[in-house]
Design a protein around this motif. Structure first.
Motif, PDB file in Angstrom:
ATOM      1  N   GLY A 102       0.715  -1.270  -0.212  1.00 56.43           N
ATOM      2  CA  GLY A 102      -0.211   0.032  -0.050  1.00 56.43           C
ATOM      3  C   GLY A 102       0.861   1.359  -0.014  1.00 56.43           C
ATOM      4  O   GLY A 102       2.067   1.151  -0.072  1.00 56.43           O
ATOM      5  N   GLY A 103       0.270   2.314   0.086  1.00 55.30           N
ATOM      6  CA  GLY A 103       0.881   3.736   0.050  1.00 55.30           C
ATOM      7  C   GLY A 103       1.111   4.339  -1.254  1.00 55.30           C
ATOM      8  O   GLY A 103       1.048   5.388  -1.406  1.00 55.30           O
ATOM      9  N   ALA A 104       1.149   3.389  -2.144  1.00 57.10           N
ATOM     10  CA  ALA A 104       1.079   3.599  -3.735  1.00 57.10           C
ATOM     11  C   ALA A 104       0.479   2.455  -4.341  1.00 57.10           C
ATOM     12  O   ALA A 104       0.640   1.355  -3.823  1.00 57.10           O
ATOM     13  N   ALA A 105       0.283   2.408  -5.642  1.00 53.06           N
ATOM     14  CA  ALA A 105      -0.504   1.442  -6.426  1.00 53.06           C
ATOM     15  C   ALA A 105       0.631   0.267  -6.564  1.00 53.06           C
ATOM     16  O   ALA A 105       1.782   0.550  -6.847  1.00 53.06           O
ATOM     17  N   CYS A 106       0.080  -0.920  -6.462  1.00 49.54           N
ATOM     18  CA  CYS A 106       0.980  -2.100  -6.517  1.00 49.54           C
ATOM     19  C   CYS A 106       0.881  -2.396  -8.067  1.00 49.54           C
ATOM     20  O   CYS A 106      -0.190  -2.944  -8.421  1.00 49.54           O
ATOM     21  N   VAL A 149      -1.195  -8.582  -1.295  1.00 48.52           N
ATOM     22  CA  VAL A 149      -2.579  -8.102  -0.794  1.00 48.52           C
ATOM     23  C   VAL A 149      -2.800  -6.697  -0.739  1.00 48.52           C
ATOM     24  O   VAL A 149      -1.673  -5.712   0.041  1.00 48.52           O
ATOM     25  N   HIS A 150      -3.379  -6.002  -1.929  1.00 44.00           N
ATOM     26  CA  HIS A 150      -3.314  -4.479  -2.305  1.00 44.00           C
ATOM     27  C   HIS A 150      -4.119  -3.901  -1.058  1.00 44.00           C
ATOM     28  O   HIS A 150      -5.283  -4.208  -0.835  1.00 44.00           O
ATOM     29  N   ALA A 151      -3.724  -2.644  -0.613  1.00 45.10           N
ATOM     30  CA  ALA A 151      -4.287  -2.018   0.455  1.00 45.10           C
ATOM     31  C   ALA A 151      -4.184  -0.365  -0.045  1.00 45.10           C
ATOM     32  O   ALA A 151      -3.228   0.040  -0.541  1.00 45.10           O
ATOM     33  N   TRP A 152      -5.290   0.378   0.331  1.00 42.07           N
ATOM     34  CA  TRP A 152      -5.218   1.671   0.085  1.00 42.07           C
ATOM     35  C   TRP A 152      -5.683   2.536   1.402  1.00 42.07           C
ATOM     36  O   TRP A 152      -6.262   2.244   2.188  1.00 42.07           O
ATOM     37  N   GLY A 153      -4.970   3.435   1.551  1.00 45.21           N
ATOM     38  CA  GLY A 153      -4.938   4.499   2.761  1.00 45.21           C
ATOM     39  C   GLY A 153      -4.779   5.801   2.616  1.00 45.21           C
ATOM     40  O   GLY A 153      -3.989   6.239   1.534  1.00 45.21           O
ATOM     41  N   MET A 154      -4.715   6.634   3.718  1.00 48.94           N
ATOM     42  CA  MET A 154      -4.000   8.029   3.912  1.00 48.94           C
ATOM     43  C   MET A 154      -4.006   8.163   5.168  1.00 48.94           C
ATOM     44  O   MET A 154      -4.594   7.741   5.955  1.00 48.94           O
ATOM     45  N   THR A 155      -3.044   9.309   5.369  1.00 45.36           N
ATOM     46  CA  THR A 155      -2.843   9.721   6.634  1.00 45.36           C
ATOM     47  C   THR A 155      -4.082   9.878   7.322  1.00 45.36           C
ATOM     48  O   THR A 155      -4.237   9.796   8.598  1.00 45.36           O
ATOM     49  N   GLU A 156      -5.221  10.815   6.596  1.00 44.08           N
ATOM     50  CA  GLU A 156      -6.430  11.225   7.213  1.00 44.08           C
ATOM     51  C   GLU A 156      -7.257   9.944   7.335  1.00 44.08           C
ATOM     52  O   GLU A 156      -8.085  10.340   7.978  1.00 44.08           O
ATOM     53  N   LYS A 162      -7.110  -4.367  -7.931  1.00 44.38           N
ATOM     54  CA  LYS A 162      -7.812  -3.345  -7.424  1.00 44.38           C
ATOM     55  C   LYS A 162      -7.034  -2.696  -6.031  1.00 44.38           C
ATOM     56  O   LYS A 162      -6.685  -3.720  -5.388  1.00 44.38           O
ATOM     57  N   GLN A 163      -7.660  -1.876  -5.633  1.00 47.27           N
ATOM     58  CA  GLN A 163      -7.245  -1.346  -4.095  1.00 47.27           C
ATOM     59  C   GLN A 163      -8.110  -2.115  -3.086  1.00 47.27           C
ATOM     60  O   GLN A 163      -7.779  -1.993  -2.124  1.00 47.27           O
ATOM     61  N   GLY A 164      -9.281  -2.746  -3.677  1.00 44.30           N
ATOM     62  CA  GLY A 164     -10.089  -3.387  -2.670  1.00 44.30           C
ATOM     63  C   GLY A 164     -11.446  -2.933  -2.048  1.00 44.30           C
ATOM     64  O   GLY A 164     -11.813  -1.818  -2.647  1.00 44.30           O
ATOM     65  N   GLY A 169      -8.908  13.239  -2.827  1.00 42.96           N
ATOM     66  CA  GLY A 169      -7.976  13.683  -3.911  1.00 42.96           C
ATOM     67  C   GLY A 169      -7.986  12.676  -4.739  1.00 42.96           C
ATOM     68  O   GLY A 169      -6.818  12.819  -5.699  1.00 42.96           O
ATOM     69  N   ASP A 170      -8.077  11.527  -4.481  1.00 42.57           N
ATOM     70  CA  ASP A 170      -7.968  10.460  -5.596  1.00 42.57           C
ATOM     71  C   ASP A 170      -9.133  10.087  -6.437  1.00 42.57           C
ATOM     72  O   ASP A 170     -10.296  10.547  -6.345  1.00 42.57           O
ATOM     73  N   ILE A 171      -8.801   9.813  -7.674  1.00 42.46           N
ATOM     74  CA  ILE A 171      -9.709   9.305  -8.829  1.00 42.46           C
ATOM     75  C   ILE A 171     -10.055   7.790  -8.919  1.00 42.46           C
ATOM     76  O   ILE A 171      -9.015   7.187  -8.853  1.00 42.46           O
ATOM     77  N   ASP A 227      -6.266   7.184 -10.557  1.00 38.58           N
ATOM     78  CA  ASP A 227      -4.994   8.327 -10.380  1.00 38.58           C
ATOM     79  C   ASP A 227      -5.107   9.108  -9.177  1.00 38.58           C
ATOM     80  O   ASP A 227      -6.215   9.115  -8.791  1.00 38.58           O
ATOM     81  N   ARG A 228      -4.242   9.903  -8.716  1.00 43.13           N
ATOM     82  CA  ARG A 228      -4.117  10.992  -7.860  1.00 43.13           C
ATOM     83  C   ARG A 228      -4.749  12.038  -8.813  1.00 43.13           C
ATOM     84  O   ARG A 228      -4.276  12.390  -9.733  1.00 43.13           O
ATOM     85  N   SER A 229      -5.945  12.834  -8.479  1.00 42.73           N
ATOM     86  CA  SER A 229      -6.325  13.953  -9.123  1.00 42.73           C
ATOM     87  C   SER A 229      -5.372  14.801 -10.045  1.00 42.73           C
ATOM     88  O   SER A 229      -5.436  15.143 -11.236  1.00 42.73           O
ATOM     89  N   GLY A 231       8.489   7.198   0.402  1.00 42.69           N
ATOM     90  CA  GLY A 231       8.886   6.335  -0.591  1.00 42.69           C
ATOM     91  C   GLY A 231       7.976   6.465  -1.849  1.00 42.69           C
ATOM     92  O   GLY A 231       8.039   5.322  -2.651  1.00 42.69           O
ATOM     93  N   LYS A 232       7.284   7.214  -2.052  1.00 40.97           N
ATOM     94  CA  LYS A 232       6.533   7.777  -3.098  1.00 40.97           C
ATOM     95  C   LYS A 232       7.246   8.598  -4.190  1.00 40.97           C
ATOM     96  O   LYS A 232       8.027   9.476  -3.679  1.00 40.97           O
ATOM     97  N   VAL A 233       7.066   8.448  -5.362  1.00 37.14           N
ATOM     98  CA  VAL A 233       7.807   9.138  -6.442  1.00 37.14           C
ATOM     99  C   VAL A 233       7.479  10.699  -6.305  1.00 37.14           C
ATOM    100  O   VAL A 233       6.260  10.854  -6.152  1.00 37.14           O
TER     101      VAL A 233
HETATM  102  P1  AMP Z   1      -0.346   9.436   2.665  1.00 36.74           P
HETATM  103  O1  AMP Z   1      -1.306  10.334   3.251  1.00 36.74           O
HETATM  104  O2  AMP Z   1       0.967  10.028   2.391  1.00 36.74           O
HETATM  105  O3  AMP Z   1      -0.186   7.899   3.064  1.00 36.74           O
HETATM  106  O4  AMP Z   1      -0.810   9.322   1.191  1.00 36.74           O
HETATM  107  C1  AMP Z   1      -2.135   9.012   0.672  1.00 36.74           C
HETATM  108  C2  AMP Z   1      -2.235   8.884  -0.663  1.00 36.74           C
HETATM  109  O5  AMP Z   1      -1.328   7.777  -1.385  1.00 36.74           O
HETATM  110  C3  AMP Z   1      -3.764   8.358  -1.191  1.00 36.74           C
HETATM  111  O6  AMP Z   1      -4.564   9.405  -1.156  1.00 36.74           O
HETATM  112  C4  AMP Z   1      -3.170   7.773  -2.573  1.00 36.74           C
HETATM  113  O7  AMP Z   1      -3.252   9.043  -3.567  1.00 36.74           O
HETATM  114  C5  AMP Z   1      -1.897   7.344  -2.306  1.00 36.74           C
HETATM  115  N1  AMP Z   1      -2.213   5.478  -2.124  1.00 36.74           N
HETATM  116  C6  AMP Z   1      -2.150   4.929  -0.932  1.00 36.74           C
HETATM  117  N2  AMP Z   1      -2.292   3.587  -1.224  1.00 36.74           N
HETATM  118  C7  AMP Z   1      -2.350   3.424  -2.509  1.00 36.74           C
HETATM  119  C8  AMP Z   1      -2.678   2.428  -3.318  1.00 36.74           C
HETATM  120  N3  AMP Z   1      -2.910   1.389  -2.796  1.00 36.74           N
HETATM  121  N4  AMP Z   1      -2.764   2.608  -4.659  1.00 36.74           N
HETATM  122  C9  AMP Z   1      -2.582   3.824  -5.221  1.00 36.74           C
HETATM  123  N5  AMP Z   1      -2.592   4.923  -4.457  1.00 36.74           N
HETATM  124  C10 AMP Z   1      -2.372   4.713  -3.207  1.00 36.74           C
END
Ligand code: AMP
Length: 545
Positions: free
Chosen positions: A304-308, A324-331, A359-361, A416-418, A431-433, A522-524
């Protein structure tokens, strides 16, 4: 008439998670690779006792409810003690990302008004650099014993072991409102200054319970869990709480996150599951492939943290690890979705499953999602309509630290994600918007183009960005780090896209670089790349796409 339930009540406090582990999983180990270079091991019982010693020490030093204590530290047992000892007395454990620029770190420490900052010896030079800019910090405390303290230093230092040494560890955790703040984490601040997200005992406890579920991270006492994601990156995705909650063995890898260090630690400690960003796993599979090393007990990697990239999932599978793909944010504390099978998954064909697995799940129970079109109208869950992803739930931010204005729109948080959402509830980030590429009025997904690039055998890393274009408004530019010894050309890479995406989505050019700028997590850093290459197509020989 109001009628309350007649059940026992105890506030959901983080201290109770560790207390439970100390009573019911007392002898289960927490193993840490220390910055000192050796491996340290003790048990949940020991961790609890030392966290109580720390709590006593902090109270004796006058730390009050709600006050912030900063940390600049890798994943290790003393950092665990800070998580629990600080929050346990009602103060706030503020984890700071040491990979940020020193000015940003000083800004964050000042904004949070940290009273003490605890740091690993490896960050001593950083502390020396920023201490003068942080006048409110009363004590800089090195995580080690007296022998770790440097002889000459710009500011007075204390050491952790001496701080807690005089206390008995016989302590009763105070009970207070579960909505009290427990932890503070700042967003990476790619746009403007970083913003603080202040987690409560209740929000973090609820996420810990939910994340242990079988359809989420499937944690259990029989697992050996290695959070590779740093404890300063959104609390290592909650694993120091969720793994403790179930009494799993914890393996904390310290500063060395390269393939060789991780694989030897995993083998030595029998790690079964881990979690980290794609760049860490790319390094891991690359090392395993190069050395032909076989994988032992490691079965599951949360990515997670960026697209797998699908190619990464396939490479992990080759060595017996399920991605196992996961999506999340600091918020979101940060867990929002995890890609685990829905009820109908078993009835899907192999090809359908392959499309789902990238997919992110699906949402973690307790979180809700919706997608909106540019007019703010809700889009259908058809797996095709892409829109702004909105979320709400028990562990989603309400307002940022130090502000009183809500960060929500009609009770929802704009991510802020699409994304698309399909009929089974699987969310897919396109994508990120701000990273989408708008070419001739049509949107192109940078993630899709990057995933194809990294599936080329000679590509180590890739980033795709929008560059201003005189005819099409924006066009995609692919920036590539080639594998060592590679002779691949730009033309070959562009031809690699044939048949994989529509012709007009193929990048217009490829630039080779030695490395990509990465953020602290660790994100670009695409913003930096966009600035650097913003004129790339200005004089470019316009081709018809
Ligand atoms: P951060 O708050 O620094 O953890 O960044 C959150 C952002 O990281 C999200 O809004 C997404 O844009 C991106 N992100 C986190 N997990 C994923 C994922 N599995 N696939 C694509 N983008 C992700």
């Amino acid at each position: 008439m109001q009628s309350l339930g007649q059940m026992m009540y105890a506030p959901m406090l983080l201290s109770s998670i560790l207390e439970q582990a100390a009573r019911h999983s007392a002898d289960v180990e927490i193993v840490s690779r220390r910055v000192e270079g050796d491996v340290h091991r003790y048990t949940y019982r020991d961790c609890h006792a030392r966290s109580m010693q720390l709590a006593q020490a902090l109270l004796a030093r006058g730390i009050q409810t709600g006050e912030r204590i900063g940390t600049l530290a890798w994943n290790g047992y003393r950092h665990m003690e800070l998580y629990y000892g600080v929050s346990g007395i009602g103060a706030v454990c503020h984890t700071i990302n040491p990979r940020l620029f020193p000015e940003q770190i000083a800004y964050i420490i000042n904004h949070a008004r940290d009273r003490f900052v605890f740091f690993d010896a490896s960050f001593a030079a950083l502390v020396e650099q920023i201490a003068g800019q942080c006048p409110h910090v009363e004590a800089w405390i090195m995580l080690g014993d007296e022998t770790a303290l440097p002889g000459k230093f710009a500011v007075p230092l204390e050491c952790y072991e001496s701080l807690i040494a005089g206390y008995s560890g016989r302590f009763t955790w105070p009970q207070f409102d579960e909505q009290q703040a427990a932890l503070l984490c700042y967003t990476s601040g790619t746009t403007g200054n970083p913003k603080g997200v202040l987690y409560s005992h209740r929000s973090t406890t609820l996420m810990a319970y939910a994340s242990a579920l079988p359809d989420v991270l499937a944690l259990s006492a029989s697992e050996t869990v290695a959070p590779v994601v740093p404890m300063f990156h959104v609390n290592a995705w909650g694993l120091p709480f969720s793994a403790t909650l179930v009494g799993a063995k914890l393996v904390l890898p310290g500063a060395k996150l390269d393939g060789e260090s991780l694989s030897s630690l995993f083998e030595q400690e029998g790690v079964t599951m881990s979690a980290g960003v794609p760049t860490v796993w790319l390094g891991f599979v690359d090392y395993m492939r190069r050395t032909g090393r076989t994988n032992g007990t490691f079965r599951r990697a949360i990515v997670g943290g960026a697209a797998c990239p699908p190619h990464l999932a396939a490479s992990l599978e080759e060595i017996g690890v399920k991605a196992v793909h996961a999506w999340g944010m600091t918020e979101l504390s940060p867990l929002g979705t995890v890609c685990t099978p829905s009820h109908s998954y078993a009835r899907k064909s192999i090809d359908e499953r392959r499309l789902i697995d990238v997919k992110q799940g699906r949402v973690v129970p307790g979180i809700d999602l919706k997608i909106l079109d540019p007019n703010g109208d809700e889009l259908p869950w058809d797996g095709k309509s892409a829109g702004e992803l909105m979320t709400r739930g028990h562990w989603v931010v309400d307002s940022y630290f130090g502000t009183h204005t809500s960060a929500l729109e009609d009770g929802w948080f704009r991510t802020g994600d699409i994304a698309t959402i399909d009929a089974d509830g699987y969310m897919h980030i396109t994508d990120r918007s701000k990273d989408m590429i708008k070419s001739g009025g049509e949107w192109i997904s940078s993630i899709e183009l990057e995933n194809i690039a990294v599936s080329h055998p000679e590509v180590a890393q890739a980033a795709c960005i929008a560059c201003a274009h005189p005819k099409w408004d924006e066009r995609p530019l692919l920036i590539v780090v080639a594998r060592e010894g590679s002779t691949v050309t730009a033309l070959e890479l562009l031809q690699f896209y044939t048949g994989k995406v529509s012709k007009w989505c193929v990048p217009d050019d490829v630039v080779f670089v030695a490395d990509l700028p990465l953020t602290g997590t660790g994100k670009v850093q695409k913003l930096m790349l966009r600035q650097r290459f913003k004129e790339h197509f200005t004089d470019f020989d316009m081709r018809t796409v």
